[in-house]
Scaffold this motif. Structure first.
Motif, PDB file in Angstrom:
ATOM      1  N   ILE A 209     -10.917 -40.219 -61.134  1.00  0.00           N
ATOM      2  CA  ILE A 209     -11.103 -41.706 -60.864  1.00  0.00           C
ATOM      3  C   ILE A 209      -9.417 -42.344 -60.294  1.00  0.00           C
ATOM      4  O   ILE A 209      -9.899 -43.408 -59.557  1.00  0.00           O
ATOM      5  CB  ILE A 209     -11.370 -42.630 -62.237  1.00  0.00           C
ATOM      6  CG1 ILE A 209     -12.847 -41.936 -62.575  1.00  0.00           C
ATOM      7  CG2 ILE A 209     -11.182 -44.033 -62.188  1.00  0.00           C
ATOM      8  CD1 ILE A 209     -13.416 -42.580 -63.865  1.00  0.00           C
ATOM      9  N   LEU A 210      -8.336 -42.054 -61.084  1.00  0.00           N
ATOM     10  CA  LEU A 210      -7.186 -42.441 -60.719  1.00  0.00           C
ATOM     11  C   LEU A 210      -7.005 -42.161 -59.238  1.00  0.00           C
ATOM     12  O   LEU A 210      -6.314 -43.064 -58.430  1.00  0.00           O
ATOM     13  CB  LEU A 210      -6.034 -41.896 -61.459  1.00  0.00           C
ATOM     14  CG  LEU A 210      -6.071 -42.400 -62.886  1.00  0.00           C
ATOM     15  CD1 LEU A 210      -5.043 -41.705 -63.668  1.00  0.00           C
ATOM     16  CD2 LEU A 210      -5.934 -43.846 -62.775  1.00  0.00           C
TER      17      LEU A 210
ATOM     18  N   PHE B 209       4.009 -48.284 -54.515  1.00  0.00           N
ATOM     19  CA  PHE B 209       4.474 -47.742 -56.067  1.00  0.00           C
ATOM     20  C   PHE B 209       3.242 -47.682 -56.918  1.00  0.00           C
ATOM     21  O   PHE B 209       3.127 -46.789 -57.657  1.00  0.00           O
ATOM     22  CB  PHE B 209       5.476 -49.133 -56.258  1.00  0.00           C
ATOM     23  CG  PHE B 209       5.882 -48.672 -57.682  1.00  0.00           C
ATOM     24  CD1 PHE B 209       6.780 -48.002 -57.850  1.00  0.00           C
ATOM     25  CD2 PHE B 209       5.535 -49.395 -58.991  1.00  0.00           C
ATOM     26  CE1 PHE B 209       7.518 -47.508 -59.227  1.00  0.00           C
ATOM     27  CE2 PHE B 209       5.988 -49.117 -60.192  1.00  0.00           C
ATOM     28  CZ  PHE B 209       7.052 -48.027 -60.226  1.00  0.00           C
ATOM     29  N   VAL B 210       2.260 -48.624 -56.805  1.00  0.00           N
ATOM     30  CA  VAL B 210       1.068 -48.651 -57.761  1.00  0.00           C
ATOM     31  C   VAL B 210       0.331 -47.344 -57.503  1.00  0.00           C
ATOM     32  O   VAL B 210      -0.016 -46.429 -58.303  1.00  0.00           O
ATOM     33  CB  VAL B 210       0.465 -49.776 -57.658  1.00  0.00           C
ATOM     34  CG1 VAL B 210      -0.866 -49.737 -58.453  1.00  0.00           C
ATOM     35  CG2 VAL B 210       1.131 -51.137 -58.266  1.00  0.00           C
ATOM     36  N   GLY B 211       0.219 -46.988 -55.969  1.00  0.00           N
ATOM     37  CA  GLY B 211      -0.375 -46.016 -55.617  1.00  0.00           C
ATOM     38  C   GLY B 211       0.289 -44.743 -56.180  1.00  0.00           C
ATOM     39  O   GLY B 211      -0.369 -43.638 -56.262  1.00  0.00           O
ATOM     40  N   GLY B 212       1.604 -44.411 -55.926  1.00  0.00           N
ATOM     41  CA  GLY B 212       2.245 -43.559 -56.359  1.00  0.00           C
ATOM     42  C   GLY B 212       2.287 -43.327 -58.069  1.00  0.00           C
ATOM     43  O   GLY B 212       1.969 -42.213 -58.562  1.00  0.00           O
ATOM     44  N   VAL B 213       2.066 -44.281 -58.762  1.00  0.00           N
ATOM     45  CA  VAL B 213       2.060 -44.129 -60.206  1.00  0.00           C
ATOM     46  C   VAL B 213       0.488 -43.690 -60.406  1.00  0.00           C
ATOM     47  O   VAL B 213       0.458 -42.703 -61.388  1.00  0.00           O
ATOM     48  CB  VAL B 213       2.383 -45.525 -60.798  1.00  0.00           C
ATOM     49  CG1 VAL B 213       1.803 -45.564 -62.205  1.00  0.00           C
ATOM     50  CG2 VAL B 213       3.654 -45.767 -60.653  1.00  0.00           C
ATOM     51  N   LEU B 214      -0.580 -44.055 -59.841  1.00  0.00           N
ATOM     52  CA  LEU B 214      -1.732 -43.476 -59.979  1.00  0.00           C
ATOM     53  C   LEU B 214      -1.968 -42.150 -59.584  1.00  0.00           C
ATOM     54  O   LEU B 214      -2.545 -41.293 -60.432  1.00  0.00           O
ATOM     55  CB  LEU B 214      -2.864 -44.434 -59.036  1.00  0.00           C
ATOM     56  CG  LEU B 214      -3.148 -45.913 -59.544  1.00  0.00           C
ATOM     57  CD1 LEU B 214      -3.963 -46.457 -58.528  1.00  0.00           C
ATOM     58  CD2 LEU B 214      -3.821 -45.673 -61.133  1.00  0.00           C
TER      59      LEU B 214
ATOM     60  N   ILE C 181      -2.926 -37.730 -52.357  1.00  0.00           N
ATOM     61  CA  ILE C 181      -4.339 -38.035 -52.842  1.00  0.00           C
ATOM     62  C   ILE C 181      -5.269 -36.935 -52.695  1.00  0.00           C
ATOM     63  O   ILE C 181      -5.926 -36.628 -53.671  1.00  0.00           O
ATOM     64  CB  ILE C 181      -4.911 -39.301 -51.797  1.00  0.00           C
ATOM     65  CG1 ILE C 181      -4.031 -40.525 -52.133  1.00  0.00           C
ATOM     66  CG2 ILE C 181      -6.300 -39.429 -52.222  1.00  0.00           C
ATOM     67  CD1 ILE C 181      -4.402 -41.581 -51.256  1.00  0.00           C
ATOM     68  N   ARG C 182      -5.204 -35.791 -51.458  1.00  0.00           N
ATOM     69  CA  ARG C 182      -5.841 -34.796 -51.554  1.00  0.00           C
ATOM     70  C   ARG C 182      -5.831 -33.935 -52.664  1.00  0.00           C
ATOM     71  O   ARG C 182      -6.691 -33.174 -53.136  1.00  0.00           O
ATOM     72  CB  ARG C 182      -5.792 -33.946 -50.342  1.00  0.00           C
ATOM     73  CG  ARG C 182      -6.599 -34.700 -49.042  1.00  0.00           C
ATOM     74  CD  ARG C 182      -6.339 -34.042 -47.811  1.00  0.00           C
ATOM     75  NE  ARG C 182      -6.816 -34.823 -46.800  1.00  0.00           N
ATOM     76  CZ  ARG C 182      -6.281 -35.207 -45.501  1.00  0.00           C
ATOM     77  NH1 ARG C 182      -5.114 -34.396 -45.290  1.00  0.00           N
ATOM     78  NH2 ARG C 182      -6.552 -35.916 -44.651  1.00  0.00           N
ATOM     79  N   SER C 183      -4.584 -33.497 -52.862  1.00  0.00           N
ATOM     80  CA  SER C 183      -4.154 -32.734 -53.952  1.00  0.00           C
ATOM     81  C   SER C 183      -4.731 -33.059 -55.368  1.00  0.00           C
ATOM     82  O   SER C 183      -5.164 -32.428 -56.220  1.00  0.00           O
ATOM     83  CB  SER C 183      -2.563 -32.452 -54.213  1.00  0.00           C
ATOM     84  OG  SER C 183      -1.860 -33.543 -54.416  1.00  0.00           O
ATOM     85  N   GLY C 184      -4.579 -34.475 -55.862  1.00  0.00           N
ATOM     86  CA  GLY C 184      -5.138 -35.020 -56.836  1.00  0.00           C
ATOM     87  C   GLY C 184      -6.695 -34.867 -56.926  1.00  0.00           C
ATOM     88  O   GLY C 184      -7.122 -34.593 -58.083  1.00  0.00           O
TER      89      GLY C 184
END
Length: 143
Positions: A78-79, A114-119, A23-26
């Motif tokens: 946003i993602l 899974f949904v978090g990984g896709v985001l 999440i931080r890297s994104g």
């Protein structure tokens, strides 16, 4: 039979720290690219305004490409924000799963992850596409 909850907690801690890192890297990639793109876009815009001879299709295409890149970086942010919200609920579900033997919580936790990984993958794809579009905006054709 006695279950060792320390092994599950260690695995959970490792998974959660990896999720936080993703999440931080994104957020860092997309936010940093957006911040770096702002002065470049404003420079192209003001050079176009100062010199009417530069108002060509190429200059307008460069500006459009940079704005499209900025849109991709904002979408990536946003993602990433949505994935951090899902991470909160994922941690909650995993904590409840490890404290109980309810298999439904396990299924819900996996779906949330899974949904978090896709985001996160979508966020990094937005960064890669935006960076590619911004880098190619300044290529001179026919060279």
């Amino acid at each position: 039979m006695k279950m060792d909850h320390n092994i599950a907690a260690t695995s959970l801690d490792g998974t959660l720290s990896f999720c936080r890192m993703a999440i931080r890297s994104g957020a860092l990639f997309n936010g940093g690219a957006l911040i770096a793109l702002i002065p470049v876009t404003s420079n192209v815009y003001f050079e176009t305004i100062k010199n009417p001879m530069l108002v060509e299709a190429a200059q307008i295409n460069i500006l459009d490409s940079l704005i499209f890149s900025a849109t991709l970086f904002i979408t990536g942010l946003i993602l990433t924000g949505l994935s951090s919200i899902l991470a909160f609920f994922g941690e909650f579900q995993y904590t409840n799963f490890h404290l109980t033997t309810n298999q439904n919580k396990r299924t819900v936790a996996r779906r949330i992850l899974f949904v978090g990984g896709v985001l996160i993958i979508g966020s990094l794809a937005c960064f890669a596409t935006g960076a590619f579009v911004a880098a190619n905006a300044f290529r001179i054709p026919n060279l």
